[in-house]
Scaffold this motif. Structure first.
Motif, mmCIF file in Angstrom:
data_model
loop_
_atom_site.group_PDB
_atom_site.id
_atom_site.type_symbol
_atom_site.label_atom_id
_atom_site.label_comp_id
_atom_site.label_asym_id
_atom_site.label_seq_id
_atom_site.Cartn_x
_atom_site.Cartn_y
_atom_site.Cartn_z
ATOM 1 N N VAL A 96 0.811 -1.223 0.045
ATOM 2 C CA VAL A 96 0.095 -0.026 -0.007
ATOM 3 C C VAL A 96 0.866 1.105 -0.110
ATOM 4 O O VAL A 96 1.670 1.152 0.940
ATOM 5 C CB VAL A 96 -1.036 0.115 1.337
ATOM 6 C CG1 VAL A 96 -1.659 1.296 1.266
ATOM 7 C CG2 VAL A 96 -1.782 -1.266 1.273
ATOM 8 N N ASP A 118 -2.991 -0.870 -3.039
ATOM 9 C CA ASP A 118 -3.906 0.335 -2.606
ATOM 10 C C ASP A 118 -2.855 1.674 -2.817
ATOM 11 O O ASP A 118 -1.694 1.473 -2.786
ATOM 12 C CB ASP A 118 -4.645 0.332 -1.707
ATOM 13 C CG ASP A 118 -5.712 1.282 -1.300
ATOM 14 O OD1 ASP A 118 -5.874 1.975 -2.315
ATOM 15 O OD2 ASP A 118 -6.752 1.004 -0.601
ATOM 16 N N SER A 131 -9.131 -0.042 8.808
ATOM 17 C CA SER A 131 -10.032 -1.052 8.278
ATOM 18 C C SER A 131 -9.292 -1.917 7.204
ATOM 19 O O SER A 131 -9.628 -3.080 6.947
ATOM 20 C CB SER A 131 -11.269 -0.255 7.712
ATOM 21 O OG SER A 131 -12.053 -1.148 7.226
ATOM 22 N N LYS A 132 -8.627 -1.174 6.304
ATOM 23 C CA LYS A 132 -7.792 -1.631 5.073
ATOM 24 C C LYS A 132 -7.005 -2.489 5.696
ATOM 25 O O LYS A 132 -6.907 -3.788 5.001
ATOM 26 C CB LYS A 132 -7.431 -0.660 4.248
ATOM 27 C CG LYS A 132 -8.578 0.290 3.433
ATOM 28 C CD LYS A 132 -7.803 1.118 2.408
ATOM 29 C CE LYS A 132 -8.831 1.730 1.307
ATOM 30 N NZ LYS A 132 -8.160 2.633 0.600
ATOM 31 N N TYR A 136 -6.477 -6.928 4.894
ATOM 32 C CA TYR A 136 -5.139 -7.700 4.547
ATOM 33 C C TYR A 136 -4.620 -8.523 5.611
ATOM 34 O O TYR A 136 -4.242 -9.694 5.333
ATOM 35 C CB TYR A 136 -4.161 -6.676 4.096
ATOM 36 C CG TYR A 136 -4.489 -5.846 2.764
ATOM 37 C CD1 TYR A 136 -4.814 -6.732 1.592
ATOM 38 C CD2 TYR A 136 -4.608 -4.565 2.738
ATOM 39 C CE1 TYR A 136 -5.328 -5.863 0.412
ATOM 40 C CE2 TYR A 136 -4.885 -3.889 1.597
ATOM 41 C CZ TYR A 136 -5.174 -4.542 0.579
ATOM 42 O OH TYR A 136 -5.510 -3.766 -0.584
#
Length: 387
Positions: A96, A118, A131-132, A136
């Motif tokens: 990310v 991301d 949250s992301k 993962y």
């Protein structure tokens, strides 16, 4: 400079081998803030203040996710990610990118080209980031659990097959002796025992013979995959002829009609092909109710032209048929659809066939209409055909 946090995984009930997150940012205050935000997720957090330090950690650890700052002096985030992905341990690890400056579309496109999971802009929304990352981490843990369960299952299957091999191998001699001595008893007792008592002796011999066959079948099944499979050029028509010769007495007794096309030369294991044809032809002869003359046809043709080239073999009969609802059951060991008094057998043959065929890269299925007949179809790779 880089920091490795080694607290007790930051959360109660964490795994013995917690998932690891790599945070890469040249500003220590950003690292501290992100670490504090993610700490409750129960992962081990490793930080690095440069691309070079991050690459060093990649050599030592396996990560569930990497949060990587784009703008860093020296090696930027894109260069770091590109070098990270040359490591086998980083294949499939989500990266990310985090940036405060590079909001232009071409930066996001470059990140996507590097396989970025991301691309997040600063200032970061803490709830969204947390949250992301949690998603993962959950995916990583689920994948690790599946791999662990697969490994345990594979080990259990290997141990079970070794146990079956050893047990069945050691059981052969006592069962053989049981059959032999029961035969001696029947001979010595002829004319001395009542017919009902002699029938008990015959029951002993019949069941000893049945157990011998079951032991042989278990040994065959347990050997599949344990011994190296040797492929050679095999005349499948010759193998079928030999199988038919072995069961010629049954064919003559039933008045069966067995036909075949010109079966091909294939690259296969002769043992595999013999076992498969013995089982399929044997079943076609066995599962008949006597209402009509048994008819069996064996054919082969090339198939799979759009994918891997295959040989397709069909063994078709006009027997009692199989209810399609039992499509998986018949390929499971010891699963029988009929009483042994009606149709004797061990319930191992088709399981052995499927295990053998799948080991070679093919598969076996069937189509059937109860009361009309069954066609078993198995495939084997066509090694002699250009890809």
């Amino acid at each position: 400079m880089s920091v490795v946090r080694t607290e007790a995984d930051y959360a109660p009930g964490a795994h013995n081998t917690p998932a690891k997150i790599l945070l890469v940012d040249d500003r220590p205050e950003n690292l501290l803030a992100t670490e504090a935000l993610l700490r409750p997720l129960g992962a081990r957090i490793i930080t690095a203040e440069s691309g070079e330090a991050a690459l060093g950690h990649v050599l030592e650890h396996t990560f569930a996710i990497v949060l990587l700052d784009v703008q860093m002096p020296g090696m930027d985030g894109f260069e770091t990610a590109q070098l990270m992905q040359t490591r086998p341990s980083m294949q499939g690890v989500p990266i990310v990118f985090v940036t405060a400056i590079s909001k232009e579309d071409h930066f996001a496109s470059r990140a996507a080209g590097l396989g970025a999971a991301d691309y997040i802009f600063k200032p970061i929304n803490p709830d969204i980031l947390k949250s992301k990352v949690k998603v993962y981490l959950d995916l990583y843990r689920q994948r690790e659990q599946i791999l662990s369960l697969n490994g345990t299952l594979r080990q259990s299957n290997e141990e079970l097959e070794r146990f079956a091999y050893v047990c069945s191998h050691d059981m052969q001699e006592p069962v053989r002796m049981m059959n032999t001595y029961a035969g001696f008893l029947a001979e010595d007792a002829a004319g001395k025992l009542e017919e009902g008592t002699l029938q008990y002796v015959r029951y002993i011999r019949e069941n000893a013979v049945r157990m011998q066959k079951m032991i042989r079948d278990i040994l065959t099944f347990s050997r599949v995959g344990r011994e190296e499979l040797h492929l050679e050029t095999v005349d499948s028509q010759k193998v079928l002829d030999e199988v038919l010769h072995e069961v010629r007495d049954i064919i003559e007794a039933k008045g069966a009609i067995v036909t075949s096309g010109a079966l091909p030369m294939i690259e296969a294991s002769p043992t595999l092909l013999r076992v498969v044809l013995q089982n399929l032809v044997g079943n076609a002869l066995k599962f008949h109710d006597g209402s009509r003359t048994p008819e069996i046809n064996v054919s082969a043709r090339r198939a799979g032209s759009r994918g891997e080239p295959m040989w397709r073999f069909d063994v078709k009969d006009n027997g009692i048929g199989i209810d399609p609802a039992f499509s998986e059951r018949i390929f499971t060991m010891f699963q029988r659809l009929h009483r042994s008094e009606d149709y004797p057998g061990t319930g191992i043959g088709l399981a052995t066939c499927r295990k053998f065929i799948r080991l070679c890269g093919g598969d076996i299925v069937f189509s059937s209409t109860p009361g009309v007949g069954t066609t078993f179809t198995f495939t084997l790779p066509d090694k002699g055909r250009p890809q």
